[in-house]
Design an enzyme around this catalytic site. Structure first.
Site: not given
Lengths: 301, 301, 301, 301
Positions: B114, B120, B122, B214, B218, B223
């Site tokens: 998040r 993106e 549409s 950062h 993560h 992933r």
């Protein structure tokens, strides 16, 4: 003077070495880079880095809307459309990093905006400088008599002098004691993380603060507002001037749709409609409370 | 080929116009800018913009630690120290913006992170292209027999052929029907926001994705991990290579302290201590459950 | 019918066991707990848990404002004041957790709201059910001719029938092939994380979605809006009815100051002021673009 | 004593009125509700509300994993699995709201955790109480000689007495001047938003702080750590005891996999493997820097 000669030399050096990049650049922002804008008596705002420009906003919007966006023929129109319809994600595609020097009580308000990245000077690790905010005489205001959270008239004469003396003397004494507790001259010396607790909230701290343009606009809308405390508002106003040079189209849209905007409740909109139809509406017939009616009249007469 | 001739021309144009900037630049990243790295059969990752470099991380740390930081004499040592001690805020001072083209089922996993900014394409507004992910034969794997959430052996022979045929045919047929529902030729034409519901999850979408270093680390730790689904892992691995060129010191620290790191529970650390003291520890005497012991032995024998 | 007999039995059981608590309870919300509100053809919204009520909002505000708040004599006035002045943190003190079943293309819009906690059914781990959204005839709309991102007239006759047949047949065929690829009957069986890619975006998924009241209001303002896609709007409207029962004072303030509110740009406010003074203002003399003037007239005539 | 008689009466009243609810309740947490846990000399932590329990975590996980989760037969095993594999979203399904009274310099560290909801007492709006943190003699520590950011030996004798006198006298004098500047007795009275700047960082403030369990665990891991400053650590430790009573299974997993866990870098894991194989490894042959080797030896000998 807010910057040391060493810092000024560093800024000069950084500004004297242009590099080549393939990234988008914003000429108006390049002119601001590293330059310290003084705020209050010892504070400053300066841009350390930035990402994107007005075109980066429309570029991101066009990824979303695909070929369909060609309908909105130009960047200005598209940016205004995005701002008007609360399409915030394209504005998130720009980012800026500021170096800010500010009194601790201002920093405490500022940090409540959670959607930013922050590196603050650590008084646990290092020793703070002897720099305190003392209001200029025209900002030494009495408590507002109508608003718990605001200022009234400017203090005058002896009262003003007495307040300034207290602020100055307490700041100096606290700092003297801070130093004497820290001192390892003939004693162990108190830990920094403890000694700092003696320092008042008008001491200056500093931080790097990085935020995207959408969240910066949100911050500026609240903090450049007339109801914001003067001491944070002057920082917001300084940033407004910088952002205007960085992304002039986005800033103009922000000004029209946010800073200068008026929010009407459902009830308020109803009252305006009735007035436009020629009706005289009173508080009684408005459906609003006294407080709300007073705020409504302050804007619409 | 993942990019159209128009897009390639745009990239070439963008790469041919170096500009002057006073900002920090990362030469390793300039070389990547705009260039499309192909991923899967039609996907891509490319860097659209970036902010900061290794020095921006230590610069922010030095704001926090003040004069005290001089003790850590060099940038590499300081960056490793920050990573080792989970001081994450200096890494937040770097930012990167990617253009990614990816199958929808990968996008659905990806978006669960998040702390990024996203624009993106549409499908409500525009028409999607006829591009679908079809796994390469060596990635057409059976359900794992030991892990509900994983793959086993590669499918072979007729079964593999059958699966590929189904995936290809269903994709093509769905897209044909998508087009025929949208068509305004002799009919009204279904709304785009409705027609898209017929498209399968292997259709490609694209987005701009902007994130600080950062949070990117993560994302990459989770992933680029061996347990991540192959189809997202290849995107993460591509980004790892890019980040390595961008901030080589930070990436090396990330590799040692995150990607290659081993997390020991209190119990597991206790077992290792007893082993180092010469004791033979069994699951029974370890205090661990069977599942945990199996995972422990997979790492430590 | 959206719930299985097992789920209905579980709900009944949960609703039959009241427990004692010292926490704040909201009677209007207790009545909703666990009960499934049907949405679309197979979807649902139900409340799994909640924290706080109207009094929790004013309680938090009174922590901030201390003794000073006594000036605002009642909870309703205080809540309206907070909403009117964008004091959002007291509303963050209430939290709600929903169970939602929804089509994947709706889930993809929904998840763009990042300030919530989500646990979604994993099609990597488990097998999805054969449930697809097929629009009701009165929602089978043509592409809007004026708005790229909207619907026009309802499809009729043969075209409507053709579209419904295509949607139903493609959904069933895709699911048949999903099952046949997964099957381990006489073959290895494709991994779930791969087989799912064949499923179209109208398949249903489900999740637990937890959010604070301030961010929920933000979500509802955007998604209960007339411009939101119908298929997400019906979820938002269902939630509006639930929230109204949970925190009636806060919801009433939200309705007046957000849902029914009208936002005026600086220019638009200027035009209204001139109109109120009796002037006839045209687009030319308004300073607005054609698009903005059209939107202004749609509201103000 | 940290609470006024009025507050104690309120607590007693709130605790005397159990209500009926259909929500999940956690008996261990009900026992804590509203009760003030004293921290430092005038601080406190108390639970105002909570959502969820251990079962709420596994319930959310079972939504994600569907029927597949039945393999993990019990709640404890599932919770440990989730914690071990960093599946954080089920832990986000629990929420807690605390009332905390704490010195301003502790509040400044605390607020850096951005993923929480906060309502703080506003010194712009209201007048702060005359309450200051003065360290107990055993916490009056000298600056560490090895760690810029830490404490060494406890101060003794005259130096200790001198420090305590300075802290007490400066606090009292600052507060006297704060009051005299605010006073409207024979003068206008300085605005509260300005007068507060004279108050030192050991004055107490208070806030409502609401956070989900995953982010609370993250906070507790950093702030209950031995390297955290004592004055924030005691708050974290108090919360640890509360959380242990609230969600005992989740807390036990947190203890084993986070609080007691040991993180090994790739290099450190390599050294342990070589040691387990009987090799004597020195810093030189470890590939680690001196600092890292020192930290490694502190844990592993």
């Amino acid at each position: 003077m807010p910057l040391t000669p060493e810092q000024l030399a560093e800024i000069e050096e950084a500004r004297s070495e242009p590099r080549q990049t393939l990234r988008a650049t914003a000429p108006g922002m390049e002119a601001h880079l590293y330059t310290a804008h003084p705020v209050l008596d010892h504070g400053l705002v300066r841009v350390i880095d930035y990402m994107g420009d007005d075109a980066a906003i429309t570029q991101a919007a066009r990824v979303s809307y695909g070929r369909g966006t060609r309908a909105v023929s130009n960047d200005e129109g598209l940016i205004r459309y995005l701002m008007r319809h609360w399409h915030s994600t394209p504005f998130e595609m720009c980012e800026v990093k500021f170096h800010v020097k500010l009194p601790v009580f201002v920093a405490r308000q500022w940090i409540r905006h959670r959607t930013a990245n922050v590196n603050e000077y650590s008084a646990r690790y290092s020793i703070l400088d002897r720099e305190f905010y003392i209001p200029a005489p025209d900002q030494l205001a009495a408590q507002s008599t109508v608003n718990n959270q605001g200022r009234g008239a400017v203090l005058e004469g002896e009262e003003a002098a007495r307040v300034l003396d207290l602020l100055r003397e307490d700041a100096m004494r606290s700092y003297d004691h801070y130093e004497s507790m820290l001192s390892q001259d003939g004693q162990q010396g108190l830990a920094r993380e403890l000694a700092r607790m003696n320092l008042p909230a008008n001491i200056y701290t500093q931080w790097y603060w990085k935020i995207d343009l959408h969240n910066l606009f949100h911050f500026l809308r609240l903090r450049a507002d007339a109801h914001a405390q003067y001491e944070i508002r002057v920082y917001a106003e300084t940033m407004c001037r910088i952002v205007k040079d960085w992304v002039p189209l986005a800033y103009a849209a922000f000004e029209d749709y946010r800073l200068d905007a008026v929010q009407l409740s459902g009830k308020a909109a109803q009252v305006l409609r009735r007035r436009l139809a020629g009706e005289v509406v009173t508080q009684d017939s408005s459906g609003m409370s006294k407080g709300e009616w007073r705020e409504f009249e302050a804007v619409w007469g």
